[in-house]
Scaffold this motif. Structure first.
Motif, PDB file in Angstrom:
ATOM      1  N   LYS A   1       0.750  -1.177  -0.236  1.00  4.95           N
ATOM      2  CA  LYS A   1       0.006   0.047   0.125  1.00  4.95           C
ATOM      3  C   LYS A   1       0.963   1.231   0.037  1.00  4.95           C
ATOM      4  O   LYS A   1       1.906   1.153   0.285  1.00  4.95           O
ATOM      5  N   GLU A   2       0.275   2.333  -0.477  1.00  6.65           N
ATOM      6  CA  GLU A   2       0.935   3.612  -0.532  1.00  6.65           C
ATOM      7  C   GLU A   2       0.385   4.773   0.356  1.00  6.65           C
ATOM      8  O   GLU A   2      -0.778   4.951   0.073  1.00  6.65           O
ATOM      9  N   ASP A   3       0.988   5.049   1.185  1.00  2.16           N
ATOM     10  CA  ASP A   3       0.379   6.169   2.365  1.00  2.16           C
ATOM     11  C   ASP A   3       1.289   7.161   2.175  1.00  2.16           C
ATOM     12  O   ASP A   3       2.286   7.337   2.030  1.00  2.16           O
ATOM     13  N   VAL A   4       0.518   8.471   2.461  1.00  2.00           N
ATOM     14  CA  VAL A   4       0.996   9.633   2.772  1.00  2.00           C
ATOM     15  C   VAL A   4       1.629   9.952   4.149  1.00  2.00           C
ATOM     16  O   VAL A   4       0.858   9.899   5.123  1.00  2.00           O
ATOM     17  N   VAL A   5       2.897  10.405   4.430  1.00  2.00           N
ATOM     18  CA  VAL A   5       3.199  10.640   5.530  1.00  2.00           C
ATOM     19  C   VAL A   5       4.013  12.191   5.814  1.00  2.00           C
ATOM     20  O   VAL A   5       4.641  12.470   4.773  1.00  2.00           O
ATOM     21  N   ASP A   6       3.290  12.769   6.738  1.00  2.00           N
ATOM     22  CA  ASP A   6       3.998  14.066   7.151  1.00  2.00           C
ATOM     23  C   ASP A   6       5.156  13.986   8.024  1.00  2.00           C
ATOM     24  O   ASP A   6       5.298  13.464   8.840  1.00  2.00           O
ATOM     25  N   VAL A   7       6.159  14.672   7.372  1.00  2.00           N
ATOM     26  CA  VAL A   7       7.602  14.946   7.976  1.00  2.00           C
ATOM     27  C   VAL A   7       7.930  16.067   8.376  1.00  2.00           C
ATOM     28  O   VAL A   7       7.931  17.016   7.279  1.00  2.00           O
ATOM     29  N   SER A   8       8.132  16.497   9.560  1.00  2.00           N
ATOM     30  CA  SER A   8       8.889  17.843   9.838  1.00  2.00           C
ATOM     31  C   SER A   8      10.492  17.986   9.654  1.00  2.00           C
ATOM     32  O   SER A   8      11.102  16.922  10.286  1.00  2.00           O
ATOM     33  N   ILE A   9      10.848  18.694   8.738  1.00  2.00           N
ATOM     34  CA  ILE A   9      12.637  18.731   8.585  1.00  2.00           C
ATOM     35  C   ILE A   9      12.873  20.143   9.476  1.00  2.00           C
ATOM     36  O   ILE A   9      12.618  21.266   9.129  1.00  2.00           O
ATOM     37  N   PRO A  10      13.900  19.842  10.444  1.00  2.00           N
ATOM     38  CA  PRO A  10      14.185  20.955  11.052  1.00  2.00           C
ATOM     39  C   PRO A  10      15.379  21.531  10.472  1.00  2.00           C
ATOM     40  O   PRO A  10      16.052  20.874   9.565  1.00  2.00           O
ATOM     41  N   ALA A  11      15.326  23.068  10.529  1.00  2.00           N
ATOM     42  CA  ALA A  11      16.450  23.765  10.012  1.00  2.00           C
ATOM     43  C   ALA A  11      17.873  23.327  10.477  1.00  2.00           C
ATOM     44  O   ALA A  11      18.023  23.128  11.667  1.00  2.00           O
ATOM     45  N   GLY A  12      18.678  23.349   9.459  1.00  2.00           N
ATOM     46  CA  GLY A  12      20.100  23.081   9.547  1.00  2.00           C
ATOM     47  C   GLY A  12      20.527  21.408   9.501  1.00  2.00           C
ATOM     48  O   GLY A  12      21.716  21.215   9.887  1.00  2.00           O
ATOM     49  N   VAL A  13      19.690  20.959   8.867  1.00  2.00           N
ATOM     50  CA  VAL A  13      20.024  19.396   8.681  1.00  2.00           C
ATOM     51  C   VAL A  13      21.231  19.601   7.575  1.00  2.00           C
ATOM     52  O   VAL A  13      21.429  20.418   7.005  1.00  2.00           O
ATOM     53  N   ALA A  14      21.871  18.203   7.236  1.00  2.00           N
ATOM     54  CA  ALA A  14      22.946  18.122   6.411  1.00  2.00           C
ATOM     55  C   ALA A  14      22.732  16.775   5.685  1.00  2.00           C
ATOM     56  O   ALA A  14      22.431  15.814   6.285  1.00  2.00           O
ATOM     57  N   THR A  15      23.432  16.777   4.693  1.00  2.00           N
ATOM     58  CA  THR A  15      23.444  15.407   4.010  1.00  2.00           C
ATOM     59  C   THR A  15      23.990  14.370   4.853  1.00  2.00           C
ATOM     60  O   THR A  15      25.041  14.382   5.437  1.00  2.00           O
ATOM     61  N   GLY A  16      23.381  13.267   4.516  1.00  2.00           N
ATOM     62  CA  GLY A  16      23.665  11.908   5.436  1.00  2.00           C
ATOM     63  C   GLY A  16      23.220  11.997   6.634  1.00  2.00           C
ATOM     64  O   GLY A  16      22.978  10.937   7.221  1.00  2.00           O
ATOM     65  N   MET A  17      22.502  12.974   7.048  1.00  2.00           N
ATOM     66  CA  MET A  17      21.755  13.021   8.605  1.00  2.00           C
ATOM     67  C   MET A  17      20.505  12.122   8.367  1.00  2.00           C
ATOM     68  O   MET A  17      19.873  12.140   7.189  1.00  2.00           O
ATOM     69  N   GLN A  18      19.847  11.456   9.316  1.00  2.00           N
ATOM     70  CA  GLN A  18      18.584  10.524   9.137  1.00  2.00           C
ATOM     71  C   GLN A  18      17.542  11.166  10.210  1.00  2.00           C
ATOM     72  O   GLN A  18      18.111  11.325  11.286  1.00  2.00           O
ATOM     73  N   LEU A  19      16.359  11.181   9.742  1.00  2.00           N
ATOM     74  CA  LEU A  19      15.417  11.416  10.751  1.00  2.00           C
ATOM     75  C   LEU A  19      14.544  10.060  10.697  1.00  2.00           C
ATOM     76  O   LEU A  19      14.423   9.470   9.744  1.00  2.00           O
ATOM     77  N   THR A  20      13.779   9.827  11.914  1.00  2.00           N
ATOM     78  CA  THR A  20      13.130   8.752  12.085  1.00  2.00           C
ATOM     79  C   THR A  20      11.652   9.272  12.466  1.00  2.00           C
ATOM     80  O   THR A  20      11.312   9.995  13.099  1.00  2.00           O
TER      81      THR A  20
END
Length: 391
Positions: A229-248
């Motif tokens: 199934k395909e679902d829409v997920v809301d994700v908040s991206i904090p300011a200041g992230v960088a390449t390689g960082m992971q959010l959960t």
């Protein structure tokens, strides 16, 4: 068959430090960990289990300074009849020891220690497995990274089949106790080795650890207990992230058959290169090209920032290589207050061709008192260049 050299097993030389030895053991143990053998043949799983035990034995000896010294002097003969590897050889003991050392028996591969080896009390059939974790890559512009962002992501994942309630059996009831494991979900094997009788447990190959066998498969999910199934997920991206960082995003991964806890969704950040601004940690760098009149006479120029263009004052007599700093115009610090800076590298454009009037003007200028650098300017320019090369 002769036993392999312990250093060779872990892929290290004889002068390896204690910390590097531990890293080598961690790498080898993860490679042959039972959780990484899912989907392989029984022969391949058995071979991986033996290599896991072999790595554990090598580390048990080499991590002990006294045993290592004896092994370096006498080899395997140092422990003949002396129990150099102090372990029962039980696979569950080895995995529990591995979990205590590195914080997880599975290393995040989808199964826990209790799922595979019956720890924590109760039979395997009374426990539920956790769903699979998912990983996606999210591309962000520099502006989104600077200001933070709210994203709606379409995530394809597996959900529990409603028709069979995730059991994989028709109507959720066509199940029977597994005849191979008797409903425990694990198979116990005894093996005689040079280290003694070793007992090992592995997930039942018949029921996959559920303790139940399907008599009649569900016609919706074909016995898997899961549907795509395909679902829409809301994700908040904090300011200041960088390449390689992971959010959960907890619980946004695959669901587990039978109603177990869902896995997590990991969002790995990828920064899209900006056409004008280059990021160094939380500072931004912009290379500004100005003409000679502006450098000599001063003026105002437009400079891009993540918030739009701003006017920058160029002082009269600004030299090539000058770095102008706009405080707080960089990227927000992720785990602290404030922002980085915008560093503007000033470069002066030298025209490649001149018309007759321009040439006459330049020649006139060249005869002036201030047309050539004095010793002070030469020293300043040299120190600037030296500073750049020292970096």
């Amino acid at each position: 068959m002769a036993k392999r050299d312990y250093y060779e097993i872990l892929g290290v030389d004889r002068n390896v430090s204690a910390s590097d030895l531990k890293k080598a053991y961690h790498k080898a143990a993860l490679q042959y960990h039972p959780d990484r053998q899912q989907g392989k043949s029984d022969a391949e799983k058995k071979q991986a289990e033996e290599k896991f035990k072999e790595a554990a034995e090598a580390y048990e000896v080499l991590s002990d300074p006294d045993k290592r010294a004896r092994y370096d002097q006498y080899g395997h003969a140092a422990f003949d009849g002396a129990g150099g590897f102090q372990s029962s050889g039980d696979m569950s003991d080895l995995l529990r020891h591995f979990a205590e050392m590195f914080g997880s028996a599975s290393g995040g591969f989808g199964f826990g220690f209790d799922d595979l080896f019956g720890g924590g009390g109760g039979s395997r059939s009374t426990r539920q497995r956790r769903g699979k974790d998912l990983l996606i890559h999210l591309n962000l512009t520099l502006a989104e990274i600077a200001h933070g962002a709210e994203k709606k992501l379409k995530i394809p994942h597996k959900v529990s089949c409603r028709a069979c309630r995730g059991t994989g059996a028709k109507d959720g009831t066509a199940l029977e106790t597994c005849p191979t494991c008797g409903g425990n979900g694990v198979e116990v094997r005894m093996q005689r080795t040079p280290l003694g009788i070793m007992q090992s447990q592995q997930v039942c190959h018949t029921c996959g650890g559920s303790g139940k066998r399907i008599k009649q498969r569900c016609t919706e999910c074909y016995g898997t207990g899961l549907l795509q199934k395909e679902d829409v997920v809301d994700v908040s991206i904090p300011a200041g992230v960088a390449t390689g960082m992971q959010l959960t995003k907890k619980g946004a991964g695959d669901e587990a058959p039978g109603g177990g806890a869902p896995g997590d969704l990991y969002i790995e950040i990828e920064e899209i290169a900006d056409a004008n601004l280059h990021r160094i940690d939380d500072d931004l760098v912009y290379n500004l090209m100005i003409d000679f009149p502006t450098a000599a006479l001063g003026g105002k120029v437009e400079v891009p920032t993540v918030d739009g263009k701003v006017l920058l004052t160029i002082d009269p007599g600004t030299q090539p290589g000058t770095v102008l700093r706009l405080r707080g115009k960089g990227i927000p610090h992720l785990r602290a207050y404030g922002n980085g800076d915008l560093r503007v590298n000033v470069m002066v454009y030298v025209p490649q061709s001149l018309d007759s009037d321009e040439r006459a003007a330049v020649e006139q200028l060249s005869r002036g008192t201030h047309a050539r650098p004095g010793e002070g300017v030469k020293k300043t320019l040299f120190s600037r260049l030296k500073h750049l090369f020292d970096k």
